[in-house]
Design a protein around this motif. Structure first.
Motif, PDB file in Angstrom:
ATOM      1  N   GLN A 195       1.013  -1.072   0.045  1.00  0.00           N
ATOM      2  CA  GLN A 195      -0.041  -0.139  -0.023  1.00  0.00           C
ATOM      3  C   GLN A 195       0.989   1.112  -0.026  1.00  0.00           C
ATOM      4  OE1 GLN A 195      -2.314  -1.277   3.438  1.00  0.00           O
ATOM      5  NE2 GLN A 195      -4.157  -1.503   2.226  1.00  0.00           N
ATOM      6  N   ARG A 196       1.994   1.307   0.775  1.00  0.00           N
ATOM      7  CA  ARG A 196       2.825   2.283   0.812  1.00  0.00           C
ATOM      8  C   ARG A 196       3.637   2.615  -0.427  1.00  0.00           C
ATOM      9  NH1 ARG A 196       5.295   4.893   5.209  1.00  0.00           N
ATOM     10  NH2 ARG A 196       4.231   3.457   6.575  1.00  0.00           N
ATOM     11  N   LYS A 197       3.800   1.469  -1.199  1.00  0.00           N
ATOM     12  CA  LYS A 197       4.195   1.667  -2.578  1.00  0.00           C
ATOM     13  C   LYS A 197       3.372   2.099  -3.523  1.00  0.00           C
ATOM     14  CE  LYS A 197       7.669  -2.319  -2.207  1.00  0.00           C
ATOM     15  NZ  LYS A 197       7.927  -3.560  -2.754  1.00  0.00           N
ATOM     16  N   ASP A 198       2.125   1.883  -3.448  1.00  0.00           N
ATOM     17  CA  ASP A 198       1.054   2.246  -4.243  1.00  0.00           C
ATOM     18  C   ASP A 198       0.824   3.869  -4.175  1.00  0.00           C
ATOM     19  OD1 ASP A 198       0.584  -0.013  -5.320  1.00  0.00           O
ATOM     20  OD2 ASP A 198      -1.223  -0.606  -3.931  1.00  0.00           O
ATOM     21  N   ILE A 199       1.030   4.281  -3.042  1.00  0.00           N
ATOM     22  CA  ILE A 199       0.766   5.582  -2.525  1.00  0.00           C
ATOM     23  C   ILE A 199       2.065   6.628  -3.152  1.00  0.00           C
ATOM     24  CG2 ILE A 199       0.863   7.460  -0.856  1.00  0.00           C
ATOM     25  CD1 ILE A 199      -0.739   5.273   0.822  1.00  0.00           C
TER      26      ILE A 199
END
Length: 139
Positions: free
Chosen positions: A4-8
């Protein structure tokens, strides 16, 4: 680094969101992370639902209203409100005010909701009337 952090960060790199929006999303992710067993600040799970129960007589017949709202839904709503563009919030605030609901959505912050949820454990609203009763509480 989780997915999720990578997506953000990917959305930030592509220019789909601003730095401020990315910070808000990452902060929301960190708040939603379950505490680890070794964490000294881990709190026991609190209440999960806001309940509204109303029993009343209508035309001589007993009726019942039973609403259970997950507190997580309230949390998600506040987090999503942080992503609404300012012009849209201004229009929503104007419509709410016109309807007699003087709430400023720009002032709604996730930290404030958490404080409210913590105090909901203590709050119970009860109204007793000859033709019925209302109870609002958390469980």
């Amino acid at each position: 680094m989780n997915e999720q952090r990578k997506d953000i960060l990917g959305m930030l790199a592509e220019g789909k969101i601003t730095v401020e929006e990315a910070e808000q999303l990452i902060a929301a992710l960190e708040r939603d992370q379950p505490p680890t067993a070794a964490s000294p600040t881990a709190r026991p799970k609190g209440k999960k639902y806001l309940r509204v129960v109303m029993e009343f007589l209508e035309n001589g017949e007993s009726s019942r209203l039973n609403v259970r709202v997950p507190l997580q839904l309230l949390r998600a709503g506040v987090q999503l409100a942080a992503l609404i563009p300012a012009p849209a919030l201004d229009k929503a605030n104007a419509a709410l005010d016109k309807s007699g609901v003087p709430i400023d959505l720009t002032q709604l912050k996730p930290e404030q909701l958490e404080a409210l949820v913590e105090h909901l454990d203590e709050a119970i609203v009860e109204l007793e009337q000859p033709d019925g009763h209302l109870r609002v509480f958390c469980e």
